[in-house]
Design a protein around this motif. Structure first.
Motif, PDB file in Angstrom:
ATOM      1  N   HIS A  12     -10.747  84.864   4.464  1.00 30.57           N
ATOM      2  CA  HIS A  12     -11.603  86.302   4.831  1.00 30.57           C
ATOM      3  C   HIS A  12     -10.804  87.275   4.090  1.00 30.57           C
ATOM      4  N   THR A  13      -9.436  87.728   4.343  1.00 28.60           N
ATOM      5  CA  THR A  13      -8.985  88.807   3.993  1.00 28.60           C
ATOM      6  C   THR A  13      -8.743  89.212   2.511  1.00 28.60           C
ATOM      7  N   ALA A  14      -9.028  88.491   1.554  1.00 26.98           N
ATOM      8  CA  ALA A  14      -8.219  88.524   0.257  1.00 26.98           C
ATOM      9  C   ALA A  14     -10.157  88.424  -0.067  1.00 26.98           C
ATOM     10  N   LEU A  15     -11.238  88.175   0.520  1.00 30.92           N
ATOM     11  CA  LEU A  15     -12.645  88.348  -0.699  1.00 30.92           C
ATOM     12  C   LEU A  15     -12.476  89.834   0.220  1.00 30.92           C
ATOM     13  N   ASP A  16     -12.262  89.142   1.303  1.00 27.52           N
ATOM     14  CA  ASP A  16     -12.975  91.177   1.741  1.00 27.52           C
ATOM     15  C   ASP A  16     -12.311  92.183   0.657  1.00 27.52           C
ATOM     16  N   ASP A  17     -11.106  91.855   0.580  1.00 25.54           N
ATOM     17  CA  ASP A  17     -10.149  93.328  -0.105  1.00 25.54           C
ATOM     18  C   ASP A  17     -10.680  93.318  -1.557  1.00 25.54           C
ATOM     19  N   GLU A  18     -11.274  91.982  -1.873  1.00 24.85           N
ATOM     20  CA  GLU A  18     -11.934  91.820  -3.255  1.00 24.85           C
ATOM     21  C   GLU A  18     -13.510  92.936  -3.425  1.00 24.85           C
ATOM     22  N   TYR A  19     -14.195  92.331  -2.471  1.00 27.80           N
ATOM     23  CA  TYR A  19     -15.227  92.834  -2.514  1.00 27.80           C
ATOM     24  C   TYR A  19     -15.117  94.413  -2.371  1.00 27.80           C
ATOM     25  N   ARG A  20     -14.400  94.802  -1.535  1.00 31.58           N
ATOM     26  CA  ARG A  20     -14.302  96.545  -1.322  1.00 31.58           C
ATOM     27  C   ARG A  20     -13.584  97.089  -3.263  1.00 31.58           C
ATOM     28  N   ALA A  21     -12.694  96.353  -3.931  1.00 33.07           N
ATOM     29  CA  ALA A  21     -12.051  96.228  -4.812  1.00 33.07           C
ATOM     30  C   ALA A  21     -13.509  96.976  -5.713  1.00 33.07           C
ATOM     31  N   ARG A  22     -14.456  95.533  -5.747  1.00 25.68           N
ATOM     32  CA  ARG A  22     -15.481  95.808  -7.207  1.00 25.68           C
ATOM     33  C   ARG A  22     -16.796  97.078  -6.857  1.00 25.68           C
ATOM     34  N   ILE A  90      -1.560  98.235  -5.926  1.00 26.52           N
ATOM     35  CA  ILE A  90      -0.996  98.382  -5.926  1.00 26.52           C
ATOM     36  C   ILE A  90      -0.740  97.476  -4.189  1.00 26.52           C
ATOM     37  N   GLY A  91      -1.596  98.221  -3.530  1.00 33.81           N
ATOM     38  CA  GLY A  91      -2.450  97.571  -1.987  1.00 33.81           C
ATOM     39  C   GLY A  91      -3.161  95.402  -2.029  1.00 33.81           C
ATOM     40  N   ASN A  92      -3.200  95.927  -3.213  1.00 30.08           N
ATOM     41  CA  ASN A  92      -3.559  94.167  -3.297  1.00 30.08           C
ATOM     42  C   ASN A  92      -2.783  93.361  -3.613  1.00 30.08           C
ATOM     43  N   TYR A  93      -2.037  93.768  -4.364  1.00 23.29           N
ATOM     44  CA  TYR A  93      -0.752  92.744  -4.623  1.00 23.29           C
ATOM     45  C   TYR A  93      -0.200  92.609  -3.527  1.00 23.29           C
ATOM     46  N   ARG A  94       0.479  94.021  -3.428  1.00 25.10           N
ATOM     47  CA  ARG A  94       0.852  93.209  -1.880  1.00 25.10           C
ATOM     48  C   ARG A  94       0.499  93.075  -0.609  1.00 25.10           C
ATOM     49  N   MET A  95      -0.703  92.655  -0.716  1.00 28.39           N
ATOM     50  CA  MET A  95      -1.647  91.534   0.739  1.00 28.39           C
ATOM     51  C   MET A  95      -1.605  90.195   0.225  1.00 28.39           C
ATOM     52  N   TYR A  96      -1.713  90.567  -1.198  1.00 29.30           N
ATOM     53  CA  TYR A  96      -1.424  88.680  -1.404  1.00 29.30           C
ATOM     54  C   TYR A  96      -0.209  88.378  -2.166  1.00 29.30           C
ATOM     55  N   ASP A  97       0.985  89.089  -1.748  1.00 26.25           N
ATOM     56  CA  ASP A  97       2.638  88.821  -1.747  1.00 26.25           C
ATOM     57  C   ASP A  97       2.787  88.687  -0.074  1.00 26.25           C
ATOM     58  N   ALA A 120      -1.271  92.841 -10.314  1.00 23.76           N
ATOM     59  CA  ALA A 120       0.539  93.341 -10.822  1.00 23.76           C
ATOM     60  C   ALA A 120       0.345  93.817 -12.135  1.00 23.76           C
ATOM     61  N   PHE A 121       0.165  92.976 -12.795  1.00 23.35           N
ATOM     62  CA  PHE A 121       0.637  92.661 -14.319  1.00 23.35           C
ATOM     63  C   PHE A 121      -0.712  92.853 -15.305  1.00 23.35           C
ATOM     64  N   ASN A 122      -2.066  93.469 -15.058  1.00 18.65           N
ATOM     65  CA  ASN A 122      -3.021  94.297 -15.471  1.00 18.65           C
ATOM     66  C   ASN A 122      -4.340  94.685 -15.052  1.00 18.65           C
ATOM     67  N   HIS A 123      -4.608  95.140 -13.920  1.00 17.15           N
ATOM     68  CA  HIS A 123      -5.457  95.972 -13.801  1.00 17.15           C
ATOM     69  C   HIS A 123      -4.235  97.433 -13.172  1.00 17.15           C
ATOM     70  N   LEU A 124      -3.073  97.498 -12.235  1.00 16.59           N
ATOM     71  CA  LEU A 124      -1.901  98.356 -12.058  1.00 16.59           C
ATOM     72  C   LEU A 124      -1.774  99.162 -13.517  1.00 16.59           C
TER      73      LEU A 124
END
Length: 181
Positions: A12-22, A90-97, A120-124
């Motif tokens: 749920h946390t991951a999906l919500d963050d991806e929705y926010r990014a989109r 940065i927040g996204n890859y730290r969240m996944y960490d 971390a390696f493409n978008h950032l």
């Protein structure tokens, strides 16, 4: 295999963050048009969402709704939007960490790791480059003006008529000079 409550919460946390990014990147596209890297990364965020939704389907877990869908984010200019992309990724890859420390299911871990690495390696790096380049040549959103369509249409029409009139006049002079006018 049934997912643990911790893994479901992580999904749920991951999906919500991806929705926010989109939604964030779509807001930039809505304001500034199809600008790099937002066009490509907004599409990538949709692929991230699709990868997470596939996990929901595979494990028969109902997905959360997109609470960001109608949200419009406002940026002062493209530099601001690019810098927001930097902090967001940065927040996204730290969240996944963090989420990777909480889940044990291999398929969920694989998707989380892939999404983490894409951030971390493409978008950032794309947003870091965008911010650096835009700082040199900032682009601001066009100011909304009442009647801008009418103004630009009149300018186009006036220029077309002036050009047509000038073309006719030059043609007429040429014909007169040749004794045919």
């Amino acid at each position: 295999m049934a997912l643990s409550p911790t893994t479901i919460a992580a999904l749920h946390t991951a999906l919500d963050d991806e929705y926010r990014a989109r939604a964030t990147y779509r807001s930039v596209l809505h304001t500034y048009g199809q600008v790099a890297p937002f066009t490509v990364i907004a599409q990538a965020e949709q692929r991230h969402i699709d990868a997470l939704l596939a996990l929901y389907t595979a494990h028969a877990v109902p997905a959360i709704a997109d609470r960001w869908q109608a949200q419009r984010f406002v940026f002062a200019d493209l530099v601001d939007a690019c810098e927001s992309g930097v902090s967001g990724e940065i927040g996204n890859y730290r969240m996944y960490d963090e989420l990777l420390t909480q889940v044990t299911e291999p398929d969920v871990r694989d998707v989380f790791l892939n999404l983490r690495n894409a951030s971390a390696f493409n978008h950032l790096p794309a947003f870091q480059h965008c911010a650096a380049a835009r700082r040199q040549y900032p682009v601001r959103a066009p100011a909304a003006r009442p009647g801008i369509l009418a103004d630009s249409t009149l300018a186009l029409l006036g220029g077309t008529l002036l050009g047509a009139g000038l073309t006719w006049w030059l043609h007429k002079r040429r014909l007169t000079a040749l004794g045919r006018g």
